[in-house]
Each structure stands twice: as structure tokens, then as C-alpha cells.
Design an enzyme around this catalytic site. Structure first.
Site: not given
Ligand code: ADP
Length: 357
Positions: A6, A13, A58, A147, A174, A177, A206, A245, A293, A295, A345
Site C-alpha cells: 500500500n 505499508k 493497492r 475505499h 470513518l 478519510g 476534506r 483527530d 479508526g 467507526g 484492507e
Molecule cells: P486512516 O484513514 O488514516 O487509515 P484511521 O482509520 O486510522 O485513519 O482513523 C483515524 C481516526 O480514528 C482519527 O481521527 C483518530 O482520532 C480516530 N480514532 C482512533 N481511535 C479512536 C477512539 N478510541 N475514539 C475516537 N476516535 C478514534
């Protein structure tokens, strides 16, 4: 062994899977500025190159060419190159990754897994924009969606877990992105990202859906403003609340930061609106699935989304299961099941590539 690649504009990755799809090793290199080849070299020093039979790459944009995982040959590479115009940041890096990997693993089978492929089942009434039709014919301006591996993976997991053969799902990916997908009988019928990943939900940086006139307004009023950069990199959660974040935003909101709280409300409301629209697109929904992350980890965000859709869709969350990040988080009385499923993924890429081997 199967290696998944990736390669992004600033990170690489790599994961190693056995031929029974067990994950063996995982490597992540962030902040790669210029020399991708050196970064690869460092990763590969730890690998037994002889054993790698399949490399899954990917590729973000497959345009209208590709509906599924595809064995890479010169024609495929030149099609990926022709799509750089549509995904300048991504397809270029992906192509470079393919060329470097082909040098390192000349005897392996190289397979491209496109982010857009899963959405190739979307029909024209959903993928066309209401623009002059020549723009579709000449410039291929249409919804593509992204995605794909994640939406496909979590919908397959949900079907397995619920023992349904051919389910209807709304999947909410979620992360930084974010996109949402309406899945009918395991096929994507609509998704929120469009011609580029900018459309749809509010994301980390975004803006998601906005009135296109805002762009012209800004360009006219501030001729030097880099509007494209602002919409992609300085908007979304970051734009509203100065932080992209979600974990930080939630703790800031708890400490009384009003803008952080507002950004969270906006984020959840927009997801809920799409769920409503996709419920109409599907008619019947087996489960709404949260992943990525945010969701997978945030009980609060799932709770807020379900609070908005709850009354109309007769959705009831089981608070205890939700707070534990369990897989099934709705009450038995809920008319639609709510699930939280960890996406993978890379495993989806390896699974698809293995079928080509
Ligand atoms: P990417 O799209 O870069 O792969 P991720 O799927 O890792 O990102 O998601 C990152 C997001 O998930 C960040 O906004 C992070 O704060 C959020 N996140 C991770 N753990 C938690 C949590 N316990 N509660 C709320 N948000 C979280």
C-alpha cells in the site's frame, strides 16, 4: 507467501501473509520524502524473497477499466498511468511502487487491487453527475467511489457473522478519510465519494459535500487563495475545530470546547443523512456497519449517529455492547442491526490476489 503493498504519497505499508491468509509480518514506513526505492530496500532486507509468490498492489484509481483484482502486465500499467490525471497524488505513487516491486520480485505474480473496483457495479443513474453529458463521454467525469476494499471486506464479514448469503448493508468507513456505501446483495449500488475522494462526508481535513458555487465565490474574492488545497487539506474537522483527530476533538469537547463539539455534531449529522438516503436506495437493510479508526473505536460517534437515525429507522443501540466496541451493538428489538467491524484492507487485498494465483 503473499505480500501486500500500500504505497501512498508519503507512506508505505507492507504486509506478509501465508498462503492460508495468516498475517505473518507487517511493516510501515511513514514520511517518505523522496527515495521510495531506499525505503523498500530497508523493508525487504527482513524478508525471505524466495518465498514471495504473489504481490498485491493497492491502486487507488482503476477508472472504468477494472471491475476486479487484475494481474498486472504492460497494458494494465499503461492504463494505471493514463488515470494519473484523475488521481495525481495516488496513482503515480502506486505505479512507482509496482515498478520497484517488479524489480525486487521478478518471478512473483503482481496483482492490482483497485479502490474503485468494488464500486463498478454502481449504475449510471447513481454515478452520473447532472453536467453536460459530453463531460462524461470525453473526460470521464463521473462518480467512481473509493475505499472499495474496506467496504467489501466489512460487508463480507457482516454476511458471515449474520449467516446471510446475500445481504443489504450500509457500510460507514470513518477514518481520516471517510465514505459510506450502499450495498445491495453484496454489490455496491451507491457511495459518497465521487469523482475524487473529496465528495461526501465531512472528513479529517476534506470538506465533503459543499455547494460548488463556494469555490467560484472564493476564487473571485481571493484570487491568490489555493482553494483546492483548502478544501482537501484544511477543511473538515480540522477546518471547523482546528484539529483533525477525532480522539482529541472528543476530549476537547468534554472539556467545554464549543467548536470541537460543533464539529462532532456536524460529522455525525452528515453520516446520518447519508444513511437515510441509502436506506431509500436499498429499501431493506440487514445491518448498518461502522468501521475505520473512528467507526471501530468511538462509541460516542456511533451513539450520536444512531440517535439521529433512531426514530425514523427504528434503530436501537445496546449501550453496553456499544461501549465495549462489540461486533453486534444493537438491541434485539432494533429493526436494523448495527455492527462495529474492524476493517482489514490488506487481508481483502491478499484474499483477492490469492484467487488470481
Ligand atoms: P486512516 O484513514 O488514516 O487509515 P484511521 O482509520 O486510522 O485513519 O482513523 C483515524 C481516526 O480514528 C482519527 O481521527 C483518530 O482520532 C480516530 N480514532 C482512533 N481511535 C479512536 C477512539 N478510541 N475514539 C475516537 N476516535 C478514534
Amino acid at each position: 507467501m503473499i505480500l501486500t503493498f500500500n504505497v501512498g504519497s508519503s507512506s508505505i505499508k507492507v504486509k506478509l501473509f501465508s498462503d492460508t491468509l495468516q498475517e505473518r509480518q507487517s511493516f510501515l514506513k511513514e514520511q517518505i520524502s523522496s527515495n521510495h526505492e531506499e525505503a523498500f530496500q530497508e523493508i525487504f532486507e527482513n524478508l525471505d524473497m524466495e518465498k514471495i509468490e504473489i504481490v498485491a498492489h493497492r491502486v487507488v484509481h482503476g477508472g472504468e477499466f477494472y471491475h476486479e483484482a487484475t494481474t498486472i502486465n504492460d497494458e494494465v500499467k499503461s492504463n494505471i498511468e493514463s488515470l494519473i490525471e484523475l488521481a495525481p497524488l495516488h496513482n503515480g505513487a502506486n505505479l512507482l511502487g509496482i515498478s520497484i516491486a517488479q524489480k525486487f520480485f521478478p518471478n512473483a505474480l503482481h496483482v492490482a487491487i483497485f479502490d474503485t473496483a468494488f464500486h463498478n457495479s454502481i449504475k449510471s443513474h447513481a454515478y452520473l453527475y447532472a453536467l453536460p453529458y459530453e463531460m462524461y463521454e470525453n473526460d470521464k467525469i463521473r462518480r467512481y467511489g473509493f475505499h472499495g476494499s474496506s467496504h467489501q471486506y466489512v460487508s463480507k464479514r457482516a454476511a458471515e457473522l449474520l449467516h446471510v448469503k446475500s445481504g443489504n448493508f450500509i457500510t460507514c468507513h470513518l477514518g481520516n478519510g471517510a465514505s459510506i456505501c450502499a450495498i445491495k446483495e453484496m454489490k455496491s449500488v451507491d457511495t459518497s465519494m465521487g469523482f475524487t475522494p473529496l465528495e461526501g462526508l465531512m472528513m479529517g481535513t476534506r470538506c465533503g459535500d459543499i455547494d460548488p458555487s463556494i469555490v467560484f465565490f472564493l476564487q473571485k474574492k481571493y484570487p491568490d487563495m489555493d482553494v483546492e488545497n483548502i478544501l482537501n487539506k484544511k477543511s473538515g474537522l480540522l477546518g471547523v475545530a482546528s484539529n483533525s483527530d477525532m480522539r482529541d476533538l472528543i476530549s476537547e469537547a468534554y472539556s467545554g470546547n464549543e467548536l470541537s463539539a460543533k464539529a462532532i455534531e456536524m460529522f455525525c449529522y452528515k453520516i446520518a443523512k447519508y444513511i437515510g438516503a441509502y436506506f431509500i436506495a436499498l429499501g431493506r437493510v440487514d445491518a448498518i456497519i461502522f468501521t475505520g479508526g473512528i467507526g471501530e473505536n468511538s462509541a460516542l460517534i456511533r451513539e450520536k449517529v444512531c440517535a439521529v437515525i433512531g426514530e425514523a429507522l427504528h434503530v436501537e443501540l445496546n449501550d453496553e455492547m456499544n461501549s465495549k466496541n462489540s461486533t453486534l451493538i444493537s438491541k434485539e428489538s432494533s429493526q436494523i442491526k448495527i455492527m462495529s467491524i474492524k476493517t482489514d484492507e490488506e487481508l481483502e487485498m491478499a484474499t483477492q490476489a490469492l484467487k488470481k494465483g
